[in-house]
Write a protein that holds these residues in place. Structure first.
Motif, PDB file in Angstrom:
ATOM      1  N   VAL A   4       0.851  -1.181   0.000  1.00 57.52           N
ATOM      2  CA  VAL A   4       0.000   0.000   0.000  1.00 57.52           C
ATOM      3  C   VAL A   4       0.896   1.243   0.000  1.00 57.52           C
ATOM      4  CG1 VAL A   4      -1.751   1.285   1.273  1.00 57.52           C
ATOM      5  CG2 VAL A   4      -1.808  -1.226   1.254  1.00 57.52           C
ATOM      6  N   GLN A   6       1.307   5.435   0.289  1.00 56.24           N
ATOM      7  CA  GLN A   6       0.675   6.623   0.833  1.00 56.24           C
ATOM      8  C   GLN A   6       1.590   7.819   0.633  1.00 56.24           C
ATOM      9  OE1 GLN A   6      -0.798   4.611   4.908  1.00 56.24           O
ATOM     10  NE2 GLN A   6      -1.629   6.679   4.592  1.00 56.24           N
ATOM     11  N   TRP A  22      -3.193  10.883   0.250  1.00 53.29           N
ATOM     12  CA  TRP A  22      -3.477  10.006  -0.874  1.00 53.29           C
ATOM     13  C   TRP A  22      -3.063   8.576  -0.554  1.00 53.29           C
ATOM     14  CZ3 TRP A  22       0.211   7.308  -3.816  1.00 53.29           C
ATOM     15  CH2 TRP A  22      -0.278   6.715  -4.992  1.00 53.29           C
ATOM     16  N   CYS A  23      -3.821   7.624  -1.072  1.00 57.89           N
ATOM     17  CA  CYS A  23      -3.535   6.213  -0.847  1.00 57.89           C
ATOM     18  C   CYS A  23      -3.760   5.421  -2.131  1.00 57.89           C
ATOM     19  CB  CYS A  23      -4.433   5.649   0.255  1.00 57.89           C
ATOM     20  SG  CYS A  23      -4.309   3.856   0.484  1.00 57.89           S
ATOM     21  N   ASN A  24      -2.816   4.536  -2.429  1.00 63.73           N
ATOM     22  CA  ASN A  24      -2.964   3.589  -3.525  1.00 63.73           C
ATOM     23  C   ASN A  24      -2.883   2.185  -2.953  1.00 63.73           C
ATOM     24  OD1 ASN A  24      -1.229   1.970  -5.973  1.00 63.73           O
ATOM     25  ND2 ASN A  24      -3.080   3.065  -6.527  1.00 63.73           N
ATOM     26  N   PRO A  25      -3.958   1.413  -2.987  1.00 61.70           N
ATOM     27  CA  PRO A  25      -3.970   0.095  -2.338  1.00 61.70           C
ATOM     28  C   PRO A  25      -3.197  -0.953  -3.134  1.00 61.70           C
ATOM     29  CG  PRO A  25      -6.008   0.425  -3.531  1.00 61.70           C
ATOM     30  CD  PRO A  25      -5.216   1.700  -3.670  1.00 61.70           C
ATOM     31  N   TRP A  34      -9.355   3.766   5.826  1.00 60.10           N
ATOM     32  CA  TRP A  34      -8.583   4.863   6.410  1.00 60.10           C
ATOM     33  C   TRP A  34      -8.726   4.787   7.932  1.00 60.10           C
ATOM     34  CZ3 TRP A  34      -5.121   7.923   4.148  1.00 60.10           C
ATOM     35  CH2 TRP A  34      -5.193   8.157   2.777  1.00 60.10           C
ATOM     36  N   ASP A  74      -7.501   4.320  -6.238  1.00 56.09           N
ATOM     37  CA  ASP A  74      -6.906   5.296  -5.336  1.00 56.09           C
ATOM     38  C   ASP A  74      -7.963   5.951  -4.463  1.00 56.09           C
ATOM     39  OD1 ASP A  74      -4.257   6.695  -7.446  1.00 56.09           O
ATOM     40  OD2 ASP A  74      -4.804   4.643  -6.901  1.00 56.09           O
ATOM     41  N   CYS A  92      -3.609   4.090   5.820  1.00 52.90           N
ATOM     42  CA  CYS A  92      -4.462   3.479   4.812  1.00 52.90           C
ATOM     43  C   CYS A  92      -4.168   1.980   4.790  1.00 52.90           C
ATOM     44  CB  CYS A  92      -4.185   4.096   3.442  1.00 52.90           C
ATOM     45  SG  CYS A  92      -5.169   3.402   2.096  1.00 52.90           S
ATOM     46  N   SER A  94      -5.575  -1.968   2.954  1.00 56.80           N
ATOM     47  CA  SER A  94      -6.423  -2.597   1.953  1.00 56.80           C
ATOM     48  C   SER A  94      -6.511  -4.090   2.204  1.00 56.80           C
ATOM     49  CB  SER A  94      -5.910  -2.317   0.530  1.00 56.80           C
ATOM     50  OG  SER A  94      -4.691  -2.991   0.261  1.00 56.80           O
ATOM     51  N   GLY A 104      -0.415   0.622   4.802  1.00 57.67           N
ATOM     52  CA  GLY A 104       0.624   1.431   4.199  1.00 57.67           C
ATOM     53  C   GLY A 104       1.501   2.060   5.269  1.00 57.67           C
ATOM     54  N   THR A 107       0.758   8.524   7.114  1.00 58.93           N
ATOM     55  CA  THR A 107       1.114   9.953   7.018  1.00 58.93           C
ATOM     56  C   THR A 107       1.030  10.533   8.421  1.00 58.93           C
ATOM     57  OG1 THR A 107       0.232  10.198   4.781  1.00 58.93           O
ATOM     58  CG2 THR A 107       0.481  12.207   6.109  1.00 58.93           C
TER      59      THR A 107
END
Lengths: 112, 112
Positions: A4, A6, A22-25, A34, A74, A92, A94, A104, A107
């Motif tokens: 993940v 972030q 921002w997060c990308n799983p 979240w 995302d 984040c 997933s 992830g 942040t």
């Protein structure tokens, strides 16, 4: 397999300002979460998406927090306006459907 | 009563000993249980999941679940200084949708 992602990793803002994370799983994971983790506490779920639909946002302070997951991939989490008590790590995670969750790097937000 | 309770520690054990971490939960309908390890300044890392009563072993880690007593534990055999971290117990709420409730974590310190 990539984990993940972030961004940003760290953010410092003044109270009443706005901020976005921002997060990308992990590829193929349908469910995205979240969490907010305050120092010395366990993560607290803010919002959960299944694909691009919201499954649970019962603990999201909707007067200041918002989140979206476009196209089921995302996601962004926004705080506007920020308060001092929002200082925390925003995580984040997933999972593939409803199985184990993978986090992830988080942040770290500091509100001054 | 907190939904997921853990002793905050620190739990201090000598290198090579068995570390025993405990967790109790309040939702009798919970079906899925997880242990995460979190190093200082890092995000939680999944180390064990358990879904049925009894023991589940993975290398030096053993998870134990007793649903009747609403109790889940993690044993770490041959503890190493690298095991020093905070261990988070997470329980899936009975409402479904894989919503996890985290305990505040137990800090483990393994000393040489």
């Amino acid at each position: 397999e990539a984990g993940v992602a972030q961004s940003p990793r760290y953010k410092i803002i003044e109270k009443r300002q706005s901020v976005a994370f921002w997060c990308n799983p992990i590829s193929g994971h349908a469910t995205l979460y979240w969490y907010q983790q305050i120092l010395g506490q366990g993560p607290k779920l803010l919002i959960q998406f299944q694909n691009n639909g919201v499954v649970d946002d019962s603990q999201l302070p909707k007067d200041r927090f918002s989140a979206e997951r476009l196209k089921g991939v995302d996601s962004t989490l926004k705080i506007q306006p920020a308060k001092l008590e929002d200082s925390a790590v925003y995580l984040c995670a997933s999972s593939p459907e409803f199985y184990e969750q993978y986090f992830g790097p988080g942040t770290r937000l500091t509100v001054t | 009563q907190k939904e997921v309770e853990q002793n905050s520690g620190p739990l201090s054990v000598p290198e090579g000993a068995i570390a025993s971490l405990n967790c109790t939960y309040s939702d009798r309908g919970s079906q899925s249980f997880f242990w995460y390890r979190q190093y200082s300044g890092k995000s939680p890392e999944l180390i064990m999941s358990i879904y049925s009563n009894g023991d589940k072993e993975d290398g030096r880690f053993t998870a134990q679940l007793n649903k009747a007593s609403q109790y889940v534990s993690l044993l770490i055999r041959d503890s190493q200084p690298s095991d020093s971290a905070t261990y988070l117990c997470a329980v899936e709420g009975s409402g479904g949708y894989n919503k996890l409730i985290f305990g505040a974590g137990t800090r483990l310190a393994v000393h040489p």
